[in-house]
Design an enzyme around this catalytic site. Structure first.
Site, short mmCIF file in Angstrom:
data_model
loop_
_atom_site.label_atom_id
_atom_site.label_comp_id
_atom_site.label_asym_id
_atom_site.label_seq_id
_atom_site.Cartn_x
_atom_site.Cartn_y
_atom_site.Cartn_z
N PHE A 149 0.80 -1.23 0.00
CA PHE A 149 0.00 0.00 0.00
C PHE A 149 0.83 1.28 0.00
CE2 PHE A 149 0.80 -0.23 4.60
CZ PHE A 149 1.07 1.10 4.88
N LYS A 173 -1.04 -7.10 -9.42
CA LYS A 173 -2.03 -7.23 -8.34
C LYS A 173 -1.68 -6.15 -7.33
CE LYS A 173 -2.95 -8.34 -4.57
NZ LYS A 173 -3.45 -7.40 -3.52
N SER A 226 5.15 -6.89 3.39
CA SER A 226 5.71 -7.20 4.71
C SER A 226 6.50 -8.51 4.65
CB SER A 226 4.57 -7.33 5.71
OG SER A 226 3.74 -8.41 5.32
N CYS A 281 9.83 1.62 3.38
CA CYS A 281 10.71 0.54 3.80
C CYS A 281 12.14 1.05 3.99
CB CYS A 281 10.69 -0.58 2.79
SG CYS A 281 11.33 -0.06 1.20
N GLU A 375 9.00 -4.15 13.03
CA GLU A 375 8.74 -3.03 12.13
C GLU A 375 7.48 -2.30 12.61
OE1 GLU A 375 7.55 -3.93 8.05
OE2 GLU A 375 8.70 -2.21 7.37
P1 NAD Z 1 1.37 -6.66 3.05
O1 NAD Z 1 2.37 -7.74 3.16
O2 NAD Z 1 0.23 -6.64 4.03
O3 NAD Z 1 0.67 -6.70 1.59
C1 NAD Z 1 1.42 -6.73 0.42
C2 NAD Z 1 0.63 -7.45 -0.66
O4 NAD Z 1 0.38 -8.79 -0.25
C3 NAD Z 1 -0.73 -6.81 -0.92
O5 NAD Z 1 -0.94 -6.78 -2.30
C4 NAD Z 1 -1.71 -7.73 -0.20
O6 NAD Z 1 -2.94 -7.82 -0.85
C5 NAD Z 1 -1.01 -9.07 -0.20
N1 NAD Z 1 -1.26 -9.87 1.01
C6 NAD Z 1 -1.42 -9.41 2.28
N2 NAD Z 1 -1.57 -10.43 3.13
C7 NAD Z 1 -1.49 -11.56 2.39
C8 NAD Z 1 -1.56 -12.96 2.71
N3 NAD Z 1 -1.75 -13.40 3.95
N4 NAD Z 1 -1.43 -13.85 1.71
C9 NAD Z 1 -1.24 -13.44 0.44
N5 NAD Z 1 -1.18 -12.13 0.09
C10 NAD Z 1 -1.29 -11.21 1.04
O7 NAD Z 1 2.16 -5.29 3.05
P2 NAD Z 1 1.57 -3.81 3.13
O8 NAD Z 1 1.06 -3.58 4.52
O9 NAD Z 1 0.68 -3.55 1.99
O10 NAD Z 1 2.89 -2.95 2.89
C11 NAD Z 1 3.75 -2.55 3.91
C12 NAD Z 1 4.93 -3.48 4.02
O11 NAD Z 1 5.64 -3.52 2.79
C13 NAD Z 1 5.95 -3.04 5.06
O12 NAD Z 1 6.37 -4.17 5.77
C14 NAD Z 1 7.08 -2.46 4.23
O13 NAD Z 1 8.35 -2.48 4.85
C15 NAD Z 1 7.04 -3.35 3.04
N6 NAD Z 1 7.71 -2.74 1.90
C16 NAD Z 1 8.93 -3.23 1.58
C17 NAD Z 1 9.64 -2.67 0.54
C18 NAD Z 1 11.00 -3.18 0.19
O14 NAD Z 1 11.56 -2.73 -0.78
N7 NAD Z 1 11.58 -4.10 0.93
C19 NAD Z 1 9.08 -1.62 -0.19
C20 NAD Z 1 7.81 -1.16 0.14
C21 NAD Z 1 7.13 -1.74 1.21
#
Ligand code: NAD
Length: 484
Positions: A149, A173, A226, A281, A375
């Site tokens: 997000f 997605k 995440s 991140c 985090e």
């Molecule tokens: P998230 O893991 O909740 O969701 C990411 C994606 O996975 C979304 O599209 C979501 O629909 C999907 N998803 C969520 N839960 C799922 C599950 N149980 N099974 C399958 N798919 C699932 O992450 P978020 O809250 O949207 O984003 C924030 C996180 O992203 C933070 O931890 C941040 O550090 C990380 N992030 C990392 C980087 C990097 O480069 N390492 C960059 C941007 C964000």
């Protein structure tokens, strides 16, 4: 609702809105602005079938022709930057300057894709008299990207331009919390001349992610989110014999030495921890204050206290995120840490239902506390005290994450030590957000990245292509040897 219900983008058109969905919120007002559909097998199958038909023609074009789309698309992003930034602000809550910066970064990512014909060339060598070996790069096929997000435009563009310019058909997605930008990206790519089926959008949550990981015709998956989900996606996709690069969460440590330039360190660190409401991140999360650094901390407190929520800092993504972040602060306080600046209970006039938190600085946090280990993903900086740089590095090295680390110092020797010994994929010296810019690649270490290689820049070429090794002999005088 301000926006009509979001629809999937399949085969060059928006699909019928006949799926169950979830509400989409404007985080700065706390109101519903749209609905996002929850897709499943049927929708993904439809997208894959179209991608399969589009792939032969698209992958058959020379790369110099494919990148022409991105020259035109880049110009469209520039022309529509106000509108695109406004969409990001609406769905994610970022303040205008941050939303614009995100679109500008998407433009930079397109520029890299436009340069791929210059750097993704093959190789050729006469390996024995009259015998040539050559390596050519071929696209992987139908591929997918799953995004978080916190960057509705930039993170999808980490993958879209490179994957497509290298000849793949791409299915995005997006995060169900920020689904607005994706549709506009699809429209602008079509306007730039991308054939139908080369880029498609399938919205949804867990079910569609699992379906992507399981789909036998999707060959590669890039994931950003995440660490918890990154592990799920990496395991599931690789278990289904796909390539997967899964970027996870972060806990970035900034080591501040007593000789640090006070103003530079204080302004940078506050910008790093509070930018995008701490939902980056690459955000500063733990400051490791080495020895006599109280003067830097005092200046940071001044800067943080002067920030105006709603103007200088946007909301966090949801009411749940706000409650979770506030919970971390309360727990650290109860365990004896000292809250120097408290961002809880801020009010933004006219936007009382928005999910705002002000910048929060917490001193005397112990490395073993939950707030120092997990985090938080909000505008919260914890300060851990250390007697010297070796002790500071021990704190940094103990983190399971490994996205970024930085050091503030005037000493080249100390800087070099941190550059070598930090257990992170991206390291900064006197830089608060050490994002490598193109052509350098973006990617962390440890639990911040699963898979081989990086997601952007040169590193991504390997991920989005497969190499073919060819050996040829046209010269009959070459004779016979063990290769014949
Ligand atoms: P998230 O893991 O909740 O969701 C990411 C994606 O996975 C979304 O599209 C979501 O629909 C999907 N998803 C969520 N839960 C799922 C599950 N149980 N099974 C399958 N798919 C699932 O992450 P978020 O809250 O949207 O984003 C924030 C996180 O992203 C933070 O931890 C941040 O550090 C990380 N992030 C990392 C980087 C990097 O480069 N390492 C960059 C941007 C964000």
């Amino acid at each position: 609702m301000k926006y009509p219900a979001i629809r999937n983008y399949i085969g060059g058109a928006f699909a019928a809105a006949d799926l169950p969905g979830l509400d989409v919120f404007d985080p700065s007002a706390g109101v519903v602005i749209s609905r996002v559909p929850m897709s499943g097998v049927r929708e993904l199958d439809a997208a894959v079938a179209v991608a399969k038909r589009a792939f032969p023609a698209w992958s058959g074009l020379p790369i110099k022709e494919r990148v022409q789309v991105f020259f035109r698309y880049r110009a469209l992003l520039e022309r529509h930057i106000d509108e695109l930034a406004a969409l990001v602000t609406e769905e994610n809550g970022k303040i205008d300057s941050e939303a614009r910066a995100e679109v500008l970064k998407a433009i930079e990512l397109c520029e890299f894709a436009c340069s791929l014909p210059q750097i993704a060339t093959g190789e050729v060598l006469e390996v024995s008299r009259g015998v040539e070996c050559r390596v050519e790069r071929y696209p992987v096929g139908i591929v997918a990207g799953i995004t978080p997000f916190n960057f509705p435009s930039m993170v999808p563009h980490w993958s879209i331009p490179n994957a497509i310019a290298l000849g793949n058909c791409f299915i995005l997605k997006p995060s169900e919390m920020v689904p607005l930008s994706a549709g506009r990206i699809a429209e602008l790519l079509a306007e730039a001349g991308l054939p139908a089926g080369v880029f498609q959008v399938v919205h949804g949550g867990r079910e569609i992610v699992e379906t992507i990981c399981d789909h036998p015709e999707i060959r590669a998956v890039s994931f950003v989110g995440s660490t918890k989900t990154a592990k799920v996606v990496y395991r599931r996709a690789t278990n289904n014999l796909k390539r997967c690069l899964a970027l996870g969460g972060a806990k970035n440590h900034l080591i501040v030495m007593p000789d640090a330039d006070k103003e530079l360190a204080a302004t940078n660190i506050i910008a790093s921890m509070s930018g995008c409401a701490g939902q980056r991140c690459m955000a500063a999360s733990v400051m490791v204050a080495v020895s006599a650094t109280d003067h830097v901390i005092a200046r940071m407190v001044e800067i943080a206290k002067a920030m105006v929520p709603g103007k200088d800092i946007g909301p966090v993504i949801s009411a749940e995120a706000k409650a979770r972040i506030s919970g971390y602060i309360a727990e650290a306080e109860a365990q004896g840490a000292k809250v120097l600046v408290d961002g809880r209970n801020v009010k933004v006039a006219g936007r009382e239902n928005g999910y705002f938190l002000g910048p929060t600085i917490i001193d005397h946090v112990k490395p073993e506390m939950k707030i120092a280990q997990e985090e938080v993903f909000g505008p919260v900086l914890v300060i851990v005290r250390a007697p010297d740089v070796d002790a500071a590095l021990e704190v940094e090295n103990a983190s399971p994450f490994g996205n970024a680390a930085s050091v503030y110092t005037e000493s080249g020797g100390v800087a070099r030590k941190v550059m070598e010994r930090a257990s992170a994929g991206m390291v900064g010296v006197n830089v608060g957000v050490p994002v490598p810019r193109e052509p350098f690649s973006f990617g962390g270490w440890n639990e911040s990245r699963f898979g081989v290689g990086d997601i952007t820049g040169r590193g991504s070429i390997e991920f989005w292509t497969q190499s073919k090794k060819m050996t040829t002999k046209w010269n009959r005088e070459a004779g016979t040897n063990w290769m014949s």
